[in-house]
Design an enzyme around this catalytic site. Structure first.
Site, PDB file in Angstrom:
ATOM      1  N   GLY A 114      -4.954 -11.832  -3.686  1.00  0.00           N
ATOM      2  CA  GLY A 114      -3.815 -10.936  -3.447  1.00  0.00           C
ATOM      3  C   GLY A 114      -2.608 -11.251  -4.311  1.00  0.00           C
ATOM      4  O   GLY A 114      -1.518 -10.729  -4.086  1.00  0.00           O
ATOM      5  N   ASP A 127       1.380  -3.853  -9.739  1.00  0.00           N
ATOM      6  CA  ASP A 127       0.993  -5.148 -10.302  1.00  0.00           C
ATOM      7  C   ASP A 127       1.256  -5.199 -11.807  1.00  0.00           C
ATOM      8  O   ASP A 127       1.782  -6.179 -12.330  1.00  0.00           O
ATOM      9  CB  ASP A 127      -0.494  -5.410 -10.037  1.00  0.00           C
ATOM     10  CG  ASP A 127      -0.844  -5.235  -8.571  1.00  0.00           C
ATOM     11  OD1 ASP A 127       0.081  -5.238  -7.742  1.00  0.00           O
ATOM     12  OD2 ASP A 127      -2.043  -5.095  -8.251  1.00  0.00           O
ATOM     13  N   HIS A 187       0.820  -1.220   0.000  1.00  0.00           N
ATOM     14  CA  HIS A 187       0.000   0.000   0.000  1.00  0.00           C
ATOM     15  C   HIS A 187       0.850   1.265   0.000  1.00  0.00           C
ATOM     16  O   HIS A 187       0.508   2.240   0.672  1.00  0.00           O
ATOM     17  CB  HIS A 187      -0.967   0.017   1.191  1.00  0.00           C
ATOM     18  CG  HIS A 187      -2.101  -0.947   1.021  1.00  0.00           C
ATOM     19  ND1 HIS A 187      -3.223  -0.660   0.289  1.00  0.00           N
ATOM     20  CD2 HIS A 187      -2.271  -2.208   1.484  1.00  0.00           C
ATOM     21  CE1 HIS A 187      -4.055  -1.691   0.316  1.00  0.00           C
ATOM     22  NE2 HIS A 187      -3.500  -2.652   1.033  1.00  0.00           N
TER      23      HIS A 187
HETATM   24  C1  GLA Z   1      -3.242  -3.862  -5.051  1.00  0.00           C
HETATM   25  C2  GLA Z   1      -2.973  -2.682  -5.979  1.00  0.00           C
HETATM   26  C3  GLA Z   1      -1.492  -2.326  -5.957  1.00  0.00           C
HETATM   27  C4  GLA Z   1      -1.007  -2.111  -4.525  1.00  0.00           C
HETATM   28  C5  GLA Z   1      -1.408  -3.275  -3.629  1.00  0.00           C
HETATM   29  C6  GLA Z   1      -1.091  -3.052  -2.172  1.00  0.00           C
HETATM   30  O1  GLA Z   1      -2.615  -5.003  -5.530  1.00  0.00           O
HETATM   31  O2  GLA Z   1      -3.359  -2.993  -7.295  1.00  0.00           O
HETATM   32  O3  GLA Z   1      -1.271  -1.200  -6.762  1.00  0.00           O
HETATM   33  O4  GLA Z   1      -1.481  -0.897  -4.032  1.00  0.00           O
HETATM   34  O5  GLA Z   1      -2.792  -3.578  -3.738  1.00  0.00           O
HETATM   35  O6  GLA Z   1       0.264  -2.969  -1.971  1.00  0.00           O
END
Ligand code: GLA
Length: 460
Positions: free
Chosen positions: A144, A191, A51
């Site tokens: 996740g 991501d 985050h």
């Molecule tokens: C999701 C979002 C990322 C990042 C993560 C937390 O995967 O797409 O951009 O913020 O949560 O680290």
């Protein structure tokens, strides 16, 4: 630099891969012709730096073997036909003239359309070519591990290839990060970046503005194991994720206002740090000084910024956070500045490789989890329980990975001990009820390659 090159195109013999062969056969029976090319885009596991990407800070993920693989045939009519090998995900057809992304329902095909729109927006072209496309995913959804961004990236690369265009990995990652926001979540770029920039054998430090990736050599004495808490969390289906983004945005503005900066132009905690010219340690002291621990009401925030609630809603808050009445600013900013420091510390330990590297990295991972749990409040009881089980089963460090509120943990385990570790966690966390039936809920992982295009070798 490899990140400035386009994703690779490899030639494969489809008969060498049972998965590709099955996909080709399913494509033929569905669409009545052979695919012209295939695209693969991987999911990811974030080792540390949760985050903080949307606050402008570097993160440290690696691409994983689990991916989205699609078989594609561009067609001359103006129709896009999407199908999925998993019957749970229904077929979808749209005309290329009327692509609509429905924010109210995070259905699978909407992620595909996000990737498609990303390329359309980048080149500003009206009508992409029609196509038939069959998608096969091995990234567990809502866990996740970034199944949704892998699909967005896969669709982006498919659209690029179908329309005969070229972009570098960095440009693709930026286009897809931007366009995934059509689904309504205000994610950072982690991501999509790792899905394109991932490389076999190395984790990556991903930095933003400008986007770049550098290799992080993980210590040979450790193995990373992913375990699924089996609590599903789709970040587009709730407002948890965007509330955190807004809390960071509001904390930025309040710090900027208090320090006499142009608060309207600043929206990331990283940017306000840059303007103040302070270290991450010093920013933590600023947070201590400026914020109280109790949640801030919208009235208090508006008072501090000198704006009305209507202005706050219209100019700062996202659509799905319009009615939130309290925001926690102290806790969120504290997490972000301390987590950004942990990422730098993690990278430094990897680079310097001291004798106690594994212990130190493990400690940083566990501190990261504590901060996610207590300050950012993005964990949940099952994930906390799984982290504890992992630590009791021999992990040197363990933490939630990805957005949180469910999903997976990543644990660092001494090399050679992973099988015993996995057996212990299986026994402790998964032995009861329906969880025992789930396959692939815990597995060791290593850095995999980023997205690529596959062409069938001519002699097949
Ligand atoms: C999701 C979002 C990322 C990042 C993560 C937390 O995967 O797409 O951009 O913020 O949560 O680290």
């Amino acid at each position: 630099m490899t990140s400035l090159t386009p994703p690779p195109t490899l030639s494969v013999r489809v008969t060498d891969s049972a998965r590709l062969l099955k996909l080709k056969q399913m494509f033929l029976s569905k669409f009545g012709s052979d695919p012209k090319f295939y695209v693969r885009a991987p999911g990811r596991v974030n080792l540390i730096g949760e985050h903080i990407d949307y606050c402008g800070y570097a993160v440290l993920p690696m691409a994983i073997e689990q991916d989205i693989l699609a078989a594609v045939e561009p067609v001359k009519n103006d129709v896009i036909c999407l199908a999925n090998t998993n019957p749970q995900y229904l077929d979808f057809t749209t005309s290329t003239n009327s692509i609509q992304i429905d924010k109210t329902k995070p259905l699978w095909h909407n992620y595909f359309l996000c990737g498609l729109k990303g390329i359309q927006d980048h080149f500003n072209f009206n009508k992409p070519t029609g196509m038939n496309c069959l998608v096969d995913g091995t990234v567990p959804p809502s866990s996740g591990l970034s199944s949704s961004s892998a699909l967005v990236c896969c669709a982006g690369l498919i659209t690029l290839t179908s329309n005969g265009m070229a972009l570098s990995k960095v440009e693709l990652a930026e286009a897809c990060a931007k366009s995934e926001r059509y689904i309504g979540t205000e994610g950072g770029g982690m991501d999509q970046s790792i899905s394109f920039l991932g490389e076999e054998g190395t984790a990556k430090l991903i930095e933003f503005s400008p986007l770049r990736a550098s290799d992080v050599k993980l210590p040979p004495g450790a193995v990373f194991v992913i375990a699924n808490s089996c609590v599903e969390m789709n970040k587009a289906a709730t407002s948890h994720f965007n509330i955190r983004v807004m809390e960071c945005r509001l904390a930025t503005k309040l710090i900027a206002k208090r320090r006499g900066l142009d608060w309207k132009s600043l929206s990331k905690l990283g940017d306000v740090q840059g303007k103040l010219g302070l270290s991450l340690q010093e920013m933590q002291a600023v947070v201590e000084e400026i914020f109280h621990r109790e949640p801030y009401s919208v009235e208090e925030i508006c008072g501090a910024l000198g704006i009305t609630i209507d202005e706050l809603r219209a100019t700062i808050l996202s659509q799905n956070t319009q009615d939130v009445s309290f925001f926690k600013l102290y806790q969120r900013a504290k997490h972000v500045y301390s987590e950004a420091q942990r990422v730098l510390d993690f990278k430094e330990v990897c680079d310097e490789a001291p004798a106690d590297a594994v212990q130190r990295l493990g400690a940083l991972m566990s501190q990261s989890h504590e901060s996610c749990k207590n300050m950012y409040e993005c964990s949940c009881p099952e994930v906390d329980q799984l982290v504890n089980t992992c630590l009791q089963s021999g992990a040197i460090g363990s933490r939630l990975t990805g957005a949180g509120w469910g999903g997976c943990t990543v644990s660092m385990v001494p090399a050679g001990h992973q099988d015993a570790f996995i057996a212990k966690v299986q026994d402790a966390y998964y032995k009861d009820g329906s969880l025992a039936l789930l396959k692939n809920n815990i597995f060791a992982t290593k850095p995999a390659s980023g997205a690529l295009v596959l062409l069938e070798a001519a002699n097949n």
